[in-house]
Design an enzyme around this catalytic site. Structure first.
Site, PDB file in Angstrom:
ATOM      1  N   ASP A 143      -7.151   1.863  -8.629  1.00  0.00           N
ATOM      2  CA  ASP A 143      -7.585   3.204  -9.043  1.00  0.00           C
ATOM      3  C   ASP A 143      -7.706   3.258 -10.570  1.00  0.00           C
ATOM      4  O   ASP A 143      -6.792   2.811 -11.272  1.00  0.00           O
ATOM      5  CB  ASP A 143      -6.565   4.251  -8.568  1.00  0.00           C
ATOM      6  CG  ASP A 143      -6.475   4.300  -7.045  1.00  0.00           C
ATOM      7  OD1 ASP A 143      -7.473   3.945  -6.385  1.00  0.00           O
ATOM      8  OD2 ASP A 143      -5.417   4.679  -6.518  1.00  0.00           O
ATOM      9  N   TYR A 159     -13.953  -2.598  -1.014  1.00  0.00           N
ATOM     10  CA  TYR A 159     -14.611  -1.948  -2.161  1.00  0.00           C
ATOM     11  C   TYR A 159     -15.623  -2.885  -2.816  1.00  0.00           C
ATOM     12  O   TYR A 159     -16.669  -2.450  -3.279  1.00  0.00           O
ATOM     13  CB  TYR A 159     -13.564  -1.491  -3.187  1.00  0.00           C
ATOM     14  CG  TYR A 159     -13.027  -0.105  -2.906  1.00  0.00           C
ATOM     15  CD1 TYR A 159     -12.345   0.165  -1.725  1.00  0.00           C
ATOM     16  CD2 TYR A 159     -13.202   0.938  -3.806  1.00  0.00           C
ATOM     17  CE1 TYR A 159     -11.850   1.432  -1.448  1.00  0.00           C
ATOM     18  CE2 TYR A 159     -12.709   2.206  -3.544  1.00  0.00           C
ATOM     19  CZ  TYR A 159     -12.037   2.452  -2.363  1.00  0.00           C
ATOM     20  OH  TYR A 159     -11.553   3.706  -2.093  1.00  0.00           O
ATOM     21  N   ASP A 212       5.432   2.491  -3.408  1.00  0.00           N
ATOM     22  CA  ASP A 212       4.738   2.631  -4.683  1.00  0.00           C
ATOM     23  C   ASP A 212       5.040   1.375  -5.501  1.00  0.00           C
ATOM     24  O   ASP A 212       6.209   0.974  -5.613  1.00  0.00           O
ATOM     25  CB  ASP A 212       5.257   3.877  -5.410  1.00  0.00           C
ATOM     26  CG  ASP A 212       4.435   4.174  -6.659  1.00  0.00           C
ATOM     27  OD1 ASP A 212       4.078   3.235  -7.384  1.00  0.00           O
ATOM     28  OD2 ASP A 212       4.164   5.355  -6.900  1.00  0.00           O
ATOM     29  N   GLU A 222       0.854  -1.193   0.000  1.00  0.00           N
ATOM     30  CA  GLU A 222       0.000   0.000   0.000  1.00  0.00           C
ATOM     31  C   GLU A 222       0.885   1.237   0.000  1.00  0.00           C
ATOM     32  O   GLU A 222       1.834   1.329   0.765  1.00  0.00           O
ATOM     33  CB  GLU A 222      -0.937  -0.020   1.223  1.00  0.00           C
ATOM     34  CG  GLU A 222      -1.739   1.240   1.454  1.00  0.00           C
ATOM     35  CD  GLU A 222      -2.536   1.708   0.239  1.00  0.00           C
ATOM     36  OE1 GLU A 222      -3.276   0.914  -0.355  1.00  0.00           O
ATOM     37  OE2 GLU A 222      -2.408   2.905  -0.112  1.00  0.00           O
ATOM     38  N   LYS A 273      -8.232   9.540 -17.020  1.00  0.00           N
ATOM     39  CA  LYS A 273      -7.705  10.343 -18.144  1.00  0.00           C
ATOM     40  C   LYS A 273      -6.729   9.511 -18.968  1.00  0.00           C
ATOM     41  O   LYS A 273      -5.853   8.840 -18.406  1.00  0.00           O
ATOM     42  CB  LYS A 273      -6.989  11.585 -17.607  1.00  0.00           C
ATOM     43  CG  LYS A 273      -7.942  12.565 -16.955  1.00  0.00           C
ATOM     44  CD  LYS A 273      -7.244  13.860 -16.597  1.00  0.00           C
ATOM     45  CE  LYS A 273      -8.252  14.810 -15.975  1.00  0.00           C
ATOM     46  NZ  LYS A 273      -7.799  15.443 -14.749  1.00  0.00           N
TER      47      LYS A 273
HETATM   48  N1  SAM Z   1      -7.890  -3.264  -2.657  1.00  0.00           N
HETATM   49  C1  SAM Z   1      -8.729  -2.517  -1.739  1.00  0.00           C
HETATM   50  C2  SAM Z   1     -10.174  -2.901  -1.936  1.00  0.00           C
HETATM   51  O1  SAM Z   1     -10.490  -3.545  -2.946  1.00  0.00           O
HETATM   52  O2  SAM Z   1     -10.990  -2.612  -1.058  1.00  0.00           O
HETATM   53  C3  SAM Z   1      -8.529  -1.001  -1.894  1.00  0.00           C
HETATM   54  C4  SAM Z   1      -8.917  -0.405  -3.212  1.00  0.00           C
HETATM   55  S1  SAM Z   1      -8.489   1.319  -3.342  1.00  0.00           S
HETATM   56  C5  SAM Z   1      -9.540   1.912  -4.595  1.00  0.00           C
HETATM   57  C6  SAM Z   1      -6.934   1.267  -4.198  1.00  0.00           C
HETATM   58  C7  SAM Z   1      -5.738   1.286  -3.256  1.00  0.00           C
HETATM   59  O3  SAM Z   1      -4.556   1.107  -4.026  1.00  0.00           O
HETATM   60  C8  SAM Z   1      -5.559   2.594  -2.511  1.00  0.00           C
HETATM   61  O4  SAM Z   1      -5.432   2.353  -1.123  1.00  0.00           O
HETATM   62  C9  SAM Z   1      -4.283   3.205  -3.108  1.00  0.00           C
HETATM   63  O5  SAM Z   1      -3.561   3.990  -2.187  1.00  0.00           O
HETATM   64  C10 SAM Z   1      -3.531   1.964  -3.543  1.00  0.00           C
HETATM   65  N2  SAM Z   1      -2.607   2.221  -4.661  1.00  0.00           N
HETATM   66  C11 SAM Z   1      -2.900   2.824  -5.822  1.00  0.00           C
HETATM   67  N3  SAM Z   1      -1.823   2.908  -6.609  1.00  0.00           N
HETATM   68  C12 SAM Z   1      -0.809   2.307  -5.927  1.00  0.00           C
HETATM   69  C13 SAM Z   1       0.551   2.086  -6.209  1.00  0.00           C
HETATM   70  N4  SAM Z   1       1.103   2.509  -7.355  1.00  0.00           N
HETATM   71  N5  SAM Z   1       1.308   1.449  -5.302  1.00  0.00           N
HETATM   72  C14 SAM Z   1       0.763   1.034  -4.121  1.00  0.00           C
HETATM   73  N6  SAM Z   1      -0.535   1.226  -3.786  1.00  0.00           N
HETATM   74  C15 SAM Z   1      -1.317   1.860  -4.676  1.00  0.00           C
END
Ligand code: SAM
Length: 212
Positions: free
Chosen positions: A117, A194, A95, A68, A121
């Site tokens: 996410d 989610y 990341d 995360e 765009k």
């Molecule tokens: N997987 C969980 C769920 O299904 O309930 C959370 C979904 S949430 C929309 C997406 C998560 O991915 C966020 O907490 C975000 O901070 C994390 N995230 C997005 N891009 C990321 C990246 N490049 N590296 C690590 N975490 C990332």
């Protein structure tokens, strides 16, 4: 998911023994962290960690790493993790772009992406965790016969992901546009935060399992 900055999150994470600091130092040696040779599965973008904690609870002979990016979000997962006695689950606050620096070729058995996410765009397409750029990164860490599993309720992102799979030379083992109505793919399904939220609103959940 981005929660407002939580004061002290950094300190709590720093002090938590289940969050691996300087993860690059363990590249190729993650079995030493777990002290066994069980397969290692990672969830990238685990959010508050409901999915990966339940996976770890149900499968004590598999090792898990939750990835995360945001400390404020990871903090929530750590609070839940404290109530468990899981020893087969660690966390990284990084990341996902850096995964190749952290895991060696073939070190990872399976990658889970849940409700990533969407980055709607076009100019941000490379940031999507199922883009060809990310698939190239996963190619460097996943076992030759490893699998990537992706779930989302976002139809546009799912269609993009199916396209990127082909463009990157990966193959689709199975996919569905309505996981909860798909008897075979839904067996043993563990819901993410989610997934619970969006399926309760009536959104169908899409899932694909892909390999090289
Ligand atoms: N997987 C969980 C769920 O299904 O309930 C959370 C979904 S949430 C929309 C997406 C998560 O991915 C966020 O907490 C975000 O901070 C994390 N995230 C997005 N891009 C990321 C990246 N490049 N590296 C690590 N975490 C990332």
């Amino acid at each position: 998911m981005r929660l407002r900055n939580i004061k002290g999150a950094g300190e709590v994470i720093e002090a938590n023994e289940f969050v691996i600091k300087n993860p690059e130092e363990h590249k190729g040696k993650w079995n030493e962290v777990f002290q066994n040779d069980h397969p290692i599965r990672i969830e990238i973008g685990m959010g508050k960690g409901q999915f990966i904690m339940e996976m770890a609870r149900q499968n004590p002979n598999i090792n898990y790493i939750g990835v995360e990016r945001y400390s404020s979000v990871l903090l929530r997962a750590l609070q839940k993790h404290q109530e468990t006695e899981l020893t087969n689950l660690y966390f990284l606050c990084i990341d996902a772009r850096t995964v190749e620096d952290i895991f060696a070729q073939g070190e990872i058995d399976k990658i889970y992406l849940n409700f990533s996410d969407p980055w709607p765009k076009d100019r941000h397409a490379k940031r999507r965790l199922t883009s060809r750029e990310f698939l190239t990164r996963y190619d460097k860490i996943l076992r030759a016969d490893g699998r990537l599993e992706f779930k989302t309720d976002n139809r546009g992102l799912f269609e993009f992901s199916l396209e990127e799979t082909k463009e990157a030379g990966w193959k689709i083992q199975q996919h569905t546009f309505d996981l909860h109505q798909d008897e075979s793919m839904n067996v043993g399904n563990i819901m993410t935060e989610y997934e619970e939220k969006f399926s309760s609103m009536g959104n169908p959940i899409h899932k694909m399992i892909i390999y090289r």
